[in-house]
Scaffold this motif. Structure first.
Motif, PDB file in Angstrom:
ATOM      1  N   UNK A  34      11.595  18.334 -36.912  1.00 46.65           N
ATOM      2  CA  UNK A  34      11.458  19.795 -36.853  1.00 46.65           C
ATOM      3  C   UNK A  34      11.430  20.404 -38.252  1.00 46.65           C
ATOM      4  N   UNK A  35      11.005  21.674 -38.274  1.00 49.39           N
ATOM      5  CA  UNK A  35      11.065  22.517 -39.474  1.00 49.39           C
ATOM      6  C   UNK A  35      11.650  23.855 -39.063  1.00 49.39           C
ATOM      7  N   UNK A  36      12.462  24.420 -39.939  1.00 48.80           N
ATOM      8  CA  UNK A  36      12.969  25.778 -39.711  1.00 48.80           C
ATOM      9  C   UNK A  36      13.308  26.418 -41.041  1.00 48.80           C
ATOM     10  N   UNK A  37      13.232  27.735 -41.046  1.00 53.45           N
ATOM     11  CA  UNK A  37      13.674  28.519 -42.187  1.00 53.45           C
ATOM     12  C   UNK A  37      15.014  29.146 -41.822  1.00 53.45           C
ATOM     13  N   UNK A  38      15.923  29.143 -42.788  1.00 54.97           N
ATOM     14  CA  UNK A  38      17.232  29.747 -42.585  1.00 54.97           C
ATOM     15  C   UNK A  38      17.520  30.692 -43.741  1.00 54.97           C
ATOM     16  N   UNK A  39      18.524  31.511 -43.521  1.00 55.20           N
ATOM     17  CA  UNK A  39      19.005  32.440 -44.528  1.00 55.20           C
ATOM     18  C   UNK A  39      20.423  32.035 -44.911  1.00 55.20           C
ATOM     19  N   UNK A  40      20.861  32.460 -46.076  1.00 55.91           N
ATOM     20  CA  UNK A  40      22.257  32.202 -46.457  1.00 55.91           C
ATOM     21  C   UNK A  40      23.209  32.811 -45.436  1.00 55.91           C
ATOM     22  N   UNK A  41      22.797  33.904 -44.787  1.00 58.33           N
ATOM     23  CA  UNK A  41      23.620  34.552 -43.759  1.00 58.33           C
ATOM     24  C   UNK A  41      23.750  33.707 -42.495  1.00 58.33           C
ATOM     25  N   UNK A  42      22.892  32.700 -42.334  1.00 61.25           N
ATOM     26  CA  UNK A  42      22.963  31.824 -41.164  1.00 61.25           C
ATOM     27  C   UNK A  42      24.069  30.778 -41.292  1.00 61.25           C
ATOM     28  N   UNK A  43      24.664  30.669 -42.468  1.00 61.04           N
ATOM     29  CA  UNK A  43      25.774  29.718 -42.652  1.00 61.04           C
ATOM     30  C   UNK A  43      27.036  30.392 -42.122  1.00 61.04           C
ATOM     31  N   UNK A  44      27.473  29.930 -40.947  1.00 56.40           N
ATOM     32  CA  UNK A  44      28.612  30.550 -40.282  1.00 56.40           C
ATOM     33  C   UNK A  44      29.811  29.618 -40.126  1.00 56.40           C
ATOM     34  N   UNK A  45      29.604  28.331 -40.407  1.00 56.80           N
ATOM     35  CA  UNK A  45      30.695  27.358 -40.315  1.00 56.80           C
ATOM     36  C   UNK A  45      30.693  26.475 -41.561  1.00 56.80           C
ATOM     37  N   UNK A  46      31.749  25.695 -41.687  1.00 57.69           N
ATOM     38  CA  UNK A  46      31.923  24.847 -42.871  1.00 57.69           C
ATOM     39  C   UNK A  46      30.889  23.726 -42.964  1.00 57.69           C
ATOM     40  N   UNK A  47      30.578  23.096 -41.837  1.00 61.46           N
ATOM     41  CA  UNK A  47      29.719  21.912 -41.874  1.00 61.46           C
ATOM     42  C   UNK A  47      30.527  20.709 -42.331  1.00 61.46           C
ATOM     43  N   UNK A  48      29.871  19.718 -42.901  1.00 59.91           N
ATOM     44  CA  UNK A  48      30.560  18.539 -43.405  1.00 59.91           C
ATOM     45  C   UNK A  48      30.598  17.363 -42.446  1.00 59.91           C
ATOM     46  N   UNK A  49      30.086  17.552 -41.225  1.00 58.50           N
ATOM     47  CA  UNK A  49      30.042  16.458 -40.267  1.00 58.50           C
ATOM     48  C   UNK A  49      31.103  16.567 -39.202  1.00 58.50           C
ATOM     49  N   UNK A  50      31.030  15.631 -38.270  1.00 60.89           N
ATOM     50  CA  UNK A  50      31.957  15.565 -37.145  1.00 60.89           C
ATOM     51  C   UNK A  50      33.102  14.631 -37.517  1.00 60.89           C
ATOM     52  N   UNK A  51      34.301  15.187 -37.661  1.00 57.38           N
ATOM     53  CA  UNK A  51      35.455  14.364 -38.075  1.00 57.38           C
ATOM     54  C   UNK A  51      35.791  13.294 -37.038  1.00 57.38           C
ATOM     55  N   UNK A  52      35.498  13.552 -35.760  1.00 58.14           N
ATOM     56  CA  UNK A  52      35.752  12.550 -34.710  1.00 58.14           C
ATOM     57  C   UNK A  52      34.853  11.331 -34.866  1.00 58.14           C
ATOM     58  N   UNK A  53      33.742  11.495 -35.577  1.00 56.94           N
ATOM     59  CA  UNK A  53      32.810  10.394 -35.834  1.00 56.94           C
ATOM     60  C   UNK A  53      32.973   9.858 -37.253  1.00 56.94           C
ATOM     61  N   UNK A  54      34.057  10.270 -37.930  1.00 57.85           N
ATOM     62  CA  UNK A  54      34.346   9.843 -39.301  1.00 57.85           C
ATOM     63  C   UNK A  54      33.199  10.146 -40.257  1.00 57.85           C
ATOM     64  N   UNK A  55      32.611  11.341 -40.101  1.00 56.68           N
ATOM     65  CA  UNK A  55      31.539  11.760 -40.993  1.00 56.68           C
ATOM     66  C   UNK A  55      32.111  12.564 -42.156  1.00 56.68           C
ATOM     67  N   UNK A  56      31.512  12.415 -43.307  1.00 57.36           N
ATOM     68  CA  UNK A  56      31.859  13.165 -44.510  1.00 57.36           C
ATOM     69  C   UNK A  56      30.532  13.505 -45.183  1.00 57.36           C
ATOM     70  N   UNK A  57      30.026  14.714 -44.908  1.00 58.94           N
ATOM     71  CA  UNK A  57      28.672  15.081 -45.316  1.00 58.94           C
ATOM     72  C   UNK A  57      28.715  16.218 -46.327  1.00 58.94           C
ATOM     73  N   UNK A  58      27.967  16.018 -47.404  1.00 60.11           N
ATOM     74  CA  UNK A  58      27.869  17.018 -48.470  1.00 60.11           C
ATOM     75  C   UNK A  58      26.524  17.738 -48.355  1.00 60.11           C
ATOM     76  N   UNK A  59      26.549  19.067 -48.467  1.00 59.14           N
ATOM     77  CA  UNK A  59      25.337  19.870 -48.514  1.00 59.14           C
ATOM     78  C   UNK A  59      24.753  19.806 -49.920  1.00 59.14           C
ATOM     79  N   UNK A  60      23.441  19.527 -50.010  1.00 57.75           N
ATOM     80  CA  UNK A  60      22.742  19.490 -51.288  1.00 57.75           C
ATOM     81  C   UNK A  60      21.545  20.424 -51.180  1.00 57.75           C
ATOM     82  N   UNK A  61      21.536  21.481 -51.993  1.00 58.89           N
ATOM     83  CA  UNK A  61      20.408  22.408 -52.017  1.00 58.89           C
ATOM     84  C   UNK A  61      19.455  21.960 -53.117  1.00 58.89           C
TER      85      UNK A  61
END
Length: 188
Positions: free
Chosen positions: A129-156
């Motif tokens: 997929x492709x989508x455009x987002x705005x900085x205002x669309x960031x409403x949560x921390x992100x970083x992955x699902x801790x129950x799945x032992x994910x540790x994800x860094x956002x890179x712009x």
């Protein structure tokens, strides 16, 4: 041309499955081949290339990938992606994955293509997929699902750096998505 799949059975069943089958298929010269084949049953996945309008950047993830350690690449730069759950629609899955990984709400993802990752070995298809987002669309921390032992860094990644970024990326779906983005912008 026709094919027949018979004697299909699961030979390995853990987080993923391995299936073995006897396959008969027509050849281009009119004969038939009868052989045994294995297929890695990973399930289908989704992935998305996200463009943040205000920063003129592509939003990527950086995360640890155990299989890539075999080639001394532990952390990979990738577009957001994830596995489809049973009976889940690809569009719903990509929205969930972007929220989990990056914390952004995606409103209207556009399907670019559906493709196989490794058709000689795996049944996995990716809905890209492709989508455009705005900085205002960031409403949560992100970083992955801790129950799945994910540790994800956002890179712009600024779009002015995409060509250099492609040469550093080791993930095929990300290379494909970045090249698609470049082609779309060249055509505009």
């Amino acid at each position: 041309m026709k094919y027949i799949i018979k004697d299909e059975k699961i030979v390995f069943d853990d987080h993923y499955k391995m299936v073995k089958a006897t396959v008969t298929y027509d050849t281009f010269n009119g004969n038939q081949i009868n052989t045994k084949r294995l297929a890695f049953e990973r399930g289908n996945s989704v992935a998305i290339i996200l463009f943040e309008k205000e920063t003129q950047s592509i939003l990527l993830t950086n995360q640890f990938r155990y299989p890539s350690c075999k080639n001394h690449d532990g952390w990979l730069l990738e577009i957001p992606a994830g596995s489809l759950e049973e009976n889940e629609q690809p569009e719903d899955c990509i929205k969930r994955e972007v929220m989990e990984e990056l914390g952004y709400k995606v409103a209207n993802p556009i399907l670019i293509n559906t493709f196989y990752t490794s058709p000689g070995a795996s049944t996995e298809r990716i809905f890209l997929y492709y989508a455009e987002v705005s900085q205002n669309d960031k409403s949560e921390k992100g970083g992955g699902n801790s129950e799945e032992n994910e540790d994800i860094q956002l890179v712009k990644t600024p779009i002015s750096e995409i060509v250099d970024t492609i040469s550093k990326v080791k993930d095929a779906k990300t290379i494909l998505a970045l090249q698609w983005f470049l082609l779309q912008n060249l055509a505009a």
